[in-house]
Design an enzyme around this catalytic site. Sequence first.
Site, PDB file in Angstrom:
ATOM      1  N   CYS A  62       0.783  -1.241   0.000  1.00 46.51           N
ATOM      2  CA  CYS A  62       0.000   0.000   0.000  1.00 46.51           C
ATOM      3  C   CYS A  62       0.815   1.292   0.000  1.00 46.51           C
ATOM      4  O   CYS A  62       0.732   2.092  -0.936  1.00 46.51           O
ATOM      5  CB  CYS A  62      -0.924   0.007   1.211  1.00 46.51           C
ATOM      6  SG  CYS A  62      -1.936  -1.476   1.398  1.00 46.51           S
ATOM      7  N   HIS A 118      -2.565   6.631   4.694  1.00 46.61           N
ATOM      8  CA  HIS A 118      -1.467   5.663   4.815  1.00 46.61           C
ATOM      9  C   HIS A 118      -0.124   6.204   4.311  1.00 46.61           C
ATOM     10  O   HIS A 118       0.705   5.453   3.782  1.00 46.61           O
ATOM     11  CB  HIS A 118      -1.814   4.358   4.087  1.00 46.61           C
ATOM     12  CG  HIS A 118      -1.141   3.157   4.702  1.00 46.61           C
ATOM     13  ND1 HIS A 118      -1.123   1.914   4.123  1.00 46.61           N
ATOM     14  CD2 HIS A 118      -0.449   3.034   5.868  1.00 46.61           C
ATOM     15  CE1 HIS A 118      -0.465   1.068   4.880  1.00 46.61           C
ATOM     16  NE2 HIS A 118      -0.039   1.723   5.950  1.00 46.61           N
TER      17      HIS A 118
END
Length: 521
Positions: A62, A118
């Site tokens: 990610c 993130h």
Amino acid sequence: MLTFLFHFINGQRRQPNIVFVFADDLGYHDVGYHGSEIKTPNIDRLSSSGVRLENYYVQPICTPTRSQFMSGRYQIHTGLQHGVIRPSQANALPRNSPTIAEKLQEVGYSTHAIGKWHLGFYKEKFLPTNRGFDSFYGYLTGAEDYFDHYRCFGYCGYDLHDNDKNIFNGTGQYSTHLFTEKAIDVIRNHDQRKPLFLYLSYQAVHSPLQVPRSYIRQYDNFTDKNRRIYAGMVSCLDEGIGNVTDALKDYDMWDDTVFIFSTDNGGSIEEGGNNWPLRGWKGSLWDGGMRAVGFVCSSLLQYSGYNDQLIHVSDWFLTLIKLAGARKNGTKPIDGYDLWTTISENAPSPRKELLHNIDPLAVKTGRRLYRDSFDNRIRAAIRVGDWKLITGDPGNGSWIPPPYIARDLNPGIKYGSNSVWLFSISDGGSGEPGLPRTPRHNYIDVGRRKRRHKDAKNIWLFNLADDPFEEMDLSPYHLDIVRSLLDRLAFYEQSSVPCRYPPFDPMSDPQRHGGQWNPWQ
């Protein structure tokens, strides 16, 4: 050339709206147009009207994918070479180079981020609203409960934010619905005198496997529980994408919009995803971990159909800021390319080479081949032309068919377990780009293969033009190419910055900050 890219309103050039949608952990085989049994009518319809990117790469996990989209820079140049940013790590995408949102702000765009961040939040200066976004609605960590928006990783806390406000009353609202509704709200309230940049980063279809029951019923015939729930999550995501694009049309913005859809990495087999017929899955350096589902829709496209030119997630930075009329002044050296002509006209890609990564913190594997070139014990991968070289430990290299294919080949198979099966792939099948080919019925037990695999192999070479599924390791037969690609890795290694992967910080504990994951320094 740029003058062609804009619509003209009252004789004045108009910058296009840009809507970029990330799906999280969506596998290569998890959309209808790649032959999936999962229903994705909106994704299929939108992609068929635009350009399907069939040689498009992201990163295996990610944070690296998102950091390269935001910065246009390889992770070796941002210190994010290893793993993802964990909730309790004092780590973030560095501020020494502007994000794509900051560059679009400079030329008048309204910028909005929705969903997963993130990219670090241990200091306020790393929050989305301090990285170029006018507004942020979403969560800061890498995963959480879809309904109560609670995240445990060593410490536990809620993680749902509306700009600088913590949200505690979101419990019970499924995140895919929540983020879709927020995106529609942004579109509805947008001042159309300004261009829009909407970054919609869905939580779906990352674990945990959760979705309202109504989306699962159509898959009650799926015998594998994880695949069944996952399919429902994909269908909910597809519905959300359809609703967002409908809103753009309802508010007369669609014709002035460049709409981009991308996965952030390969699917996780253990969580219901599938990358068939590619090798490997999320977290690996095989193409199953990095070759992505992606497409572009826009009235500015002069071409529609399949695009098989080499494209990487880092290329969106230059492609989109130039499309918007922005300049790259003030940035650190950019690793991506401007590929708008490649996408919109199906022209040859200027990208001939792609560094997948060099991870200096991964455990070294095997023996070193050359002392005067790159250390092939280090986990790394590079592609030059059609040649791909992998070194070190590449991660799981299985070919995993979806359950409905696996059952046909072996009725006793249990999908997602240690007795899942590894397949070889023939050159038969439709031959249409992006569609799976026919598997041969020679398979071996992956679990048994792992248990008996005692050697320390650490180098693989593939010609992806002839072998797109990475079946035939050519490294013993082309030592000259191996050496050449190792030298290219050594070249990139020279420009890499120190990898940043700090220990967990107890001051990050949400219980010290009102029960929410928030900046702590």
